[in-house]
Every structure is written in structure tokens, then in C-alpha cells.
Design a protein around this motif. Structure first.
Motif, PDB file in Angstrom:
ATOM      1  N   VAL A 102       0.831  -1.196   0.000  1.00 39.01           N
ATOM      2  CA  VAL A 102       0.000   0.000   0.000  1.00 39.01           C
ATOM      3  C   VAL A 102       0.867   1.248   0.000  1.00 39.01           C
ATOM      4  O   VAL A 102       1.758   1.396   0.844  1.00 39.01           O
ATOM      5  N   TRP A 103       0.583   2.142  -0.930  1.00 39.55           N
ATOM      6  CA  TRP A 103       1.309   3.411  -1.022  1.00 39.55           C
ATOM      7  C   TRP A 103       1.072   4.205   0.254  1.00 39.55           C
ATOM      8  O   TRP A 103      -0.066   4.357   0.701  1.00 39.55           O
ATOM      9  N   PRO A 106      -1.549   2.246   5.225  1.00 39.63           N
ATOM     10  CA  PRO A 106      -2.913   1.740   5.001  1.00 39.63           C
ATOM     11  C   PRO A 106      -3.983   2.427   5.832  1.00 39.63           C
ATOM     12  O   PRO A 106      -5.175   2.306   5.514  1.00 39.63           O
ATOM     13  N   ASP A 110      -6.509   6.069   2.722  1.00 44.23           N
ATOM     14  CA  ASP A 110      -6.348   4.965   1.786  1.00 44.23           C
ATOM     15  C   ASP A 110      -7.531   4.030   1.989  1.00 44.23           C
ATOM     16  O   ASP A 110      -7.978   3.821   3.117  1.00 44.23           O
ATOM     17  N   SER A 111      -8.041   3.478   0.916  1.00 50.48           N
ATOM     18  CA  SER A 111      -9.269   2.681   0.997  1.00 50.48           C
ATOM     19  C   SER A 111      -9.028   1.182   1.019  1.00 50.48           C
ATOM     20  O   SER A 111      -9.990   0.410   0.988  1.00 50.48           O
ATOM     21  N   THR A 112      -7.772   0.752   1.066  1.00 50.13           N
ATOM     22  CA  THR A 112      -7.493  -0.676   0.993  1.00 50.13           C
ATOM     23  C   THR A 112      -8.147  -1.436   2.136  1.00 50.13           C
ATOM     24  O   THR A 112      -8.686  -2.536   1.941  1.00 50.13           O
ATOM     25  N   THR A 131       4.035   7.926   6.017  1.00 42.73           N
ATOM     26  CA  THR A 131       2.947   8.633   5.362  1.00 42.73           C
ATOM     27  C   THR A 131       3.465   9.816   4.546  1.00 42.73           C
ATOM     28  O   THR A 131       4.591  10.288   4.733  1.00 42.73           O
TER      29      THR A 131
END
Length: 239
Positions: A102-103, A106, A110-112, A131
């Protein structure tokens, strides 16, 4: 039931991946890597991080769906997340574990994690990452907050809709593709950065009235050059 491990990989510098993150990647059996037509660099970077970790995981790519712009914003996002979750399910198959890189982190804009919750019986394990807020303040060598001062983290959309948050002293803006700071008072001070942590990193700072044109121009030129851009900025009231 599938265990989903989400590894925060920072903002573009492979050295931002923590030792815990590298170990999780090295031990992974299945890794999903998203593909976006305009952001192939991000897929290549994820593949590099996987290789650097010494992972022998099976890598499966999946294509991101496009958002239905005809829908209201919240409904559009929900439908988009639903479609991504379906593509995850197809890619995972009957594998008991899966890892995603995840960039950033998370847990921050971020929507992961929200997508992971859509998979029946899924359990999420999160390994935090650096971040954009950390990378931005580090790039400018400034503190995140003033002494005992509050910080408001928001999005470009909310800044456009509502203006400067009431009572705010320091505001960090993420996910702003329209340079919403252009409508704010010029006496604010801005610290801006794009491709934070990457070799392509560009930053600018100064009174908003002076920096706005430079940032808008630099952002447009960088997006044209690379085909994509990720940027964020911090705004602060003058002393």
C-alpha cells in the motif's frame, strides 16, 4: 477465510519500507499488484520492492476499474470499492493468504482496508508505513505542528466545498488534484511536495500569494512529463 496483509511501503523510496514490512513481503505466498494505465511506474516500484525483499511470492496483477462519474460522489466511491473487491476475489481464488503493498500507510486516506472488509470472512493484518505527511515535513525540515498546536488533515474536495476549516491553525491537504489552495487567503504559508521520497521529488514553499503560480505550473509540467502525480501540502496561518 483469507488473511490479508497490508504493508505500507511509504511514498516512493524503497528504503522507506520497514524491516517488518520487508519480512512480511519476503514471507508472502501471493502478492497482488494493481495496474493503472497512467501509473505504471507504481507497479514497477512495487515489483522492485518485492524483488529487493527476496520474495518468491506468486505475483498476480489486477486492473483497477474506472469510477462512474455519473454517480454522486459517495455512491461512486462505494461502487468502485465493490468492483475492486470483486477483482481481488478473482485474483486470490482459494489462496489462504494474500499480501498487498500500500502506497503510504494503510490507515491514512487509503481505501485498501475498506475494500478488504468487503471480502467475506477476511481478516486484515496491517504493517504501518511512512505517510505523505511524514515525507512532506521531512522534505521541508519543518515540524508537523506548532507548540501545543492542533493539526487538521483534510482533502482537496472538502477544502473546495467548505474553505479554510473553522478555527484551524495548521491544515494538511491530501488528494487534491485541482490545487484548491488557489481560493484561500494569500497570507497563508504553504509547504508543497510531489513524488515525495522519490528521485523525481519536487518541493516548493512560501507565502501562498507568491507560491501559488509556481506550484500550479510545476505540478502541471510534472504531470505532463510523468503521466501521473501524487502531491500533498501543508498550510499554516501566519504568526
Amino acid at each position: 477465510m483469507v488473511e490479508i496483509t497490508l504493508v505500507g511501503i511509504g511514498t516512493g523510496n524503497p528504503e522507506h519500507v520497514t524491516l517488518e514490512g520487508r519480512r512480511a513481503i519476503a514471507e508472502a505466498e501471493l502478492i497482488l499488484i494493481p495496474r493503472k494505465a497512467a501509473k505504471d511506474d507504481l507497479a514497477h516500484l512495487r515489483e522492485r520492492i518485492v524483488a529487493d525483499a527476496g520474495s518468491r511470492a506468486r505475483i498476480v496483477h489486477f486492473d483497477y476499474p474506472t469510477r462512474d462519474q455519473s454517480l454522486p460522489y459517495q455512491q461512486r466511491v462505494r461502487a468502485w470499492h465493490d468492483e475492486i473487491a470483486e477483482r481481488w476475489c478473482e485474483a486470490i481464488g482459494d489462496a489462504p493468504t494474500v499480501t498487498l503493498l500500500v502506497w503510504g500507510d494503510p490507515g491514512l486516506y487509503d481505501s485498501t482496508l475498506r475494500i478488504a472488509q468487503r471480502l467475506p470472512g477476511a481478516r486484515a493484518r496491517v504493517i504501518p508505513g511512512i505517510t505523505a505527511l511524514q515525507a512532506l515535513t521531512a522534505a521541508h525540515a519543518i515540524p508537523f505542528n506548532t507548540v501545543n498546536g492542533p493539526v487538521t488533515v483534510t482533502t482537496g474536495r472538502r477544502l473546495r466545498d467548505s474553505g479554510w476549516p473553522e478555527g484551524a491553525e495548521t491544515v494538511v491537504v491530501m488528494l487534491d488534484g485541482e490545487c484548491s489552495f488557489q481560493a484561500l487567503p494569500g497570507d497563508l504559508h504553504i509547504w508543497w511536495g510531489a513524488y515525495l521520497g522519490m528521485a523525481e521529488q519536487i518541493i516548493d514553499r512560501g507565502p501562498l500569494a507568491e507560491a501559488t503560480y509556481r506550484i500550479v505550473s510545476a505540478r502541471a509540467a510534472a504531470r505532463e512529463r510523468h503521466g501521473w502525480i501524487m502531491d500533498t501540502y501543508l498550510l499554516r496561518q501566519p504568526d
